[in-house]
Motif scaffolding. Structure first.
Motif, PDB file in Angstrom:
ATOM      1  N   LEU A 165       0.835  -1.204   0.000  1.00 24.44           N
ATOM      2  CA  LEU A 165       0.000   0.000   0.000  1.00 24.44           C
ATOM      3  C   LEU A 165       0.866   1.249   0.000  1.00 24.44           C
ATOM      4  CD1 LEU A 165      -2.503   1.749   0.335  1.00 24.44           C
ATOM      5  CD2 LEU A 165      -2.585   1.103   2.747  1.00 24.44           C
ATOM      6  N   TRP A 166       1.954   1.229   0.774  1.00 34.29           N
ATOM      7  CA  TRP A 166       2.842   2.393   0.866  1.00 34.29           C
ATOM      8  C   TRP A 166       3.440   2.734  -0.505  1.00 34.29           C
ATOM      9  CZ3 TRP A 166       7.857   1.729  -0.707  1.00 34.29           C
ATOM     10  CH2 TRP A 166       8.327   0.405  -0.790  1.00 34.29           C
ATOM     11  N   LEU A 214       4.393  11.733   2.380  1.00 34.32           N
ATOM     12  CA  LEU A 214       4.900  10.763   3.365  1.00 34.32           C
ATOM     13  C   LEU A 214       4.009  10.743   4.603  1.00 34.32           C
ATOM     14  CD1 LEU A 214       8.735  11.502   3.086  1.00 34.32           C
ATOM     15  CD2 LEU A 214       7.461   9.606   2.066  1.00 34.32           C
ATOM     16  N   LEU A 215       3.480  11.900   4.960  1.00 31.76           N
ATOM     17  CA  LEU A 215       2.628  11.974   6.142  1.00 31.76           C
ATOM     18  C   LEU A 215       1.277  11.321   5.902  1.00 31.76           C
ATOM     19  CD1 LEU A 215       2.403  13.112   9.041  1.00 31.76           C
ATOM     20  CD2 LEU A 215       1.429  15.202   8.048  1.00 31.76           C
ATOM     21  N   ASP A 216       0.791  11.345   4.653  1.00 26.85           N
ATOM     22  CA  ASP A 216      -0.550  10.807   4.419  1.00 26.85           C
ATOM     23  C   ASP A 216      -0.583   9.283   4.312  1.00 26.85           C
ATOM     24  OD1 ASP A 216      -0.059   9.888   1.790  1.00 26.85           O
ATOM     25  OD2 ASP A 216      -1.119  11.519   0.827  1.00 26.85           O
ATOM     26  N   PRO A 218       0.352   6.887   6.593  1.00 26.60           N
ATOM     27  CA  PRO A 218      -0.343   6.293   7.751  1.00 26.60           C
ATOM     28  C   PRO A 218      -1.844   6.553   7.724  1.00 26.60           C
ATOM     29  CG  PRO A 218       1.643   7.451   8.461  1.00 26.60           C
ATOM     30  CD  PRO A 218       1.424   7.810   7.019  1.00 26.60           C
ATOM     31  N   ALA A 219      -2.246   7.710   7.171  1.00 26.33           N
ATOM     32  CA  ALA A 219      -3.680   8.025   7.095  1.00 26.33           C
ATOM     33  C   ALA A 219      -4.401   7.059   6.160  1.00 26.33           C
ATOM     34  CB  ALA A 219      -3.871   9.468   6.629  1.00 26.33           C
ATOM     35  N   VAL A 220      -3.767   6.673   5.053  1.00 22.79           N
ATOM     36  CA  VAL A 220      -4.385   5.724   4.126  1.00 22.79           C
ATOM     37  C   VAL A 220      -4.494   4.348   4.779  1.00 22.79           C
ATOM     38  CG1 VAL A 220      -4.243   4.638   1.850  1.00 22.79           C
ATOM     39  CG2 VAL A 220      -3.518   7.007   2.135  1.00 22.79           C
ATOM     40  N   TYR A 221      -3.452   3.930   5.496  1.00 29.80           N
ATOM     41  CA  TYR A 221      -3.505   2.658   6.222  1.00 29.80           C
ATOM     42  C   TYR A 221      -4.634   2.670   7.249  1.00 29.80           C
ATOM     43  CZ  TYR A 221       0.769   0.428   4.474  1.00 29.80           C
ATOM     44  OH  TYR A 221       1.709  -0.202   3.687  1.00 29.80           O
ATOM     45  N   LEU A 222      -4.763   3.779   7.964  1.00 29.86           N
ATOM     46  CA  LEU A 222      -5.813   3.891   8.976  1.00 29.86           C
ATOM     47  C   LEU A 222      -7.187   3.859   8.324  1.00 29.86           C
ATOM     48  CD1 LEU A 222      -6.696   4.315  11.882  1.00 29.86           C
ATOM     49  CD2 LEU A 222      -6.324   6.778  11.597  1.00 29.86           C
ATOM     50  N   ALA A 223      -7.338   4.547   7.204  1.00 28.41           N
ATOM     51  CA  ALA A 223      -8.624   4.547   6.497  1.00 28.41           C
ATOM     52  C   ALA A 223      -8.981   3.144   6.019  1.00 28.41           C
ATOM     53  CB  ALA A 223      -8.566   5.516   5.315  1.00 28.41           C
ATOM     54  N   ARG A 224      -7.982   2.397   5.543  1.00 29.35           N
ATOM     55  CA  ARG A 224      -8.260   1.021   5.107  1.00 29.35           C
ATOM     56  C   ARG A 224      -8.694   0.160   6.277  1.00 29.35           C
ATOM     57  NH1 ARG A 224      -3.802  -2.744   2.115  1.00 29.35           N
ATOM     58  NH2 ARG A 224      -2.928  -2.826   4.236  1.00 29.35           N
ATOM     59  N   ARG A 225      -8.069   0.378   7.430  1.00 31.44           N
ATOM     60  CA  ARG A 225      -8.463  -0.383   8.622  1.00 31.44           C
ATOM     61  C   ARG A 225      -9.892  -0.045   9.033  1.00 31.44           C
ATOM     62  NH1 ARG A 225      -8.935  -4.920  10.568  1.00 31.44           N
ATOM     63  NH2 ARG A 225      -8.977  -5.078  12.840  1.00 31.44           N
ATOM     64  N   ILE A 226     -10.252   1.230   8.968  1.00 32.10           N
ATOM     65  CA  ILE A 226     -11.621   1.653   9.273  1.00 32.10           C
ATOM     66  C   ILE A 226     -12.603   0.970   8.322  1.00 32.10           C
ATOM     67  CG2 ILE A 226     -13.206   3.627   9.184  1.00 32.10           C
ATOM     68  CD1 ILE A 226     -10.847   5.366  10.163  1.00 32.10           C
ATOM     69  N   HIS A 227     -12.245   0.927   7.056  1.00 37.42           N
ATOM     70  CA  HIS A 227     -13.103   0.305   6.041  1.00 37.42           C
ATOM     71  C   HIS A 227     -13.251  -1.199   6.299  1.00 37.42           C
ATOM     72  CE1 HIS A 227     -14.944  -0.471   2.181  1.00 37.42           C
ATOM     73  NE2 HIS A 227     -13.997  -1.335   1.875  1.00 37.42           N
TER      74      HIS A 227
END
Length: 238
Positions: A165-166, A214-216, A218-227
């Motif tokens: 994903l990264w 680079l900062l976003d 972790p936000a994408v990983y977190l959003a995928r976890r929420i989903h």
């Protein structure tokens, strides 16, 4: 130092807002934020500030969150949803562009006090607004396309759809933002500033985009976890 602190605070606030919006309202929350960010960025892009030893446009931060939004939607909701966010942003930008220019055609009343300020801001900036619209459309459509190209490549190589994903996040965003920065600097500022200043604006803008990209991640990983948690909850309650 105040500019640097404000920029860092803005990035954190906007990225957190994207995650909260997605958690509370799903993709609708991201669509709304995409529209808001696009309209406000068209105003902020006209403001120049000095931060981190570089001159830059203030719209960089808000434009950065639109890339985060399309990456979250690509990852969690699919290519069609990501492209829908881009088209909504284009519609909102065009709407704002045309409406804001129409304000300049009105004859103000004697009691009006805000029209001179509005004319000062918008009468000399149609080039920047049109440049912002065109570059947004090109770079965002390219970003969504490239995200899914990276995804197909990594899935084919490792046989796992979830991995890397990264790579697809940064691999699409950094390249798309390089295109975005180059085109906007060229279309909006060429002939207005000397080449040294143009290069400074280009470099400073892209440095900001590298940081926000680079900062976003972790936000994408977190959003995928929420989903994924939402899907698990729906599956359990079914």
């Amino acid at each position: 130092m105040i500019n640097e602190l404000l920029l860092i605070g803005s990035v954190i606030f906007i990225f957190v807002s994207a995650i909260v919006g997605y958690k509370l309202f799903g993709k609708t929350g991201l669509y709304c934020l995409s529209v808001i960010a696009t309209v406000l960025a068209n105003i902020e892009v006209m403001i120049m500030v000095n931060a981190f030893g570089m001159e830059q446009t203030l719209g960089n931060v808000l434009f950065a969150v639109t890339f985060l939004i399309t990456d979250i939607l690509s990852e969690c909701e699919g290519k069609k949803a990501a492209n829908k966010a881009v088209f909504l942003g284009m519609f909102a930008s065009a709407f704002f562009l045309l409406l804001s220019q129409s304000w300049l055609l009105y004859i103000p009343s004697d009691s009006d006090w805000v029209s001179p300020a509005i004319k000062t801001v918008f009468s000399n900036t149609p080039r920047m607004l049109f440049s912002s619209f065109a570059v947004y459309a090109v770079s965002q459509i390219f970003d969504v396309w490239l995200y899914h190209k990276w995804w197909s490549f990594t899935e084919k190589k490792c046989g796992d759809r979830r991995r890397f994903l990264w790579l697809r996040n940064n691999g699409s965003t950094l390249i798309s933002q390089l295109l975005n920065t180059f085109l906007f600097t060229l279309f909006a500022f060429y002939g207005t500033y000397d080449n040294t200043t143009l290069f400074s604006i280009f470099v400073s803008s892209y440095v900001i985009y590298i940081f926000t990209s680079l900062l976003d991640t972790p936000a994408v990983y977190l959003a995928r976890r929420i989903h994924e948690r939402k899907l698990e909850k729906e599956k359990t309650s079914a």
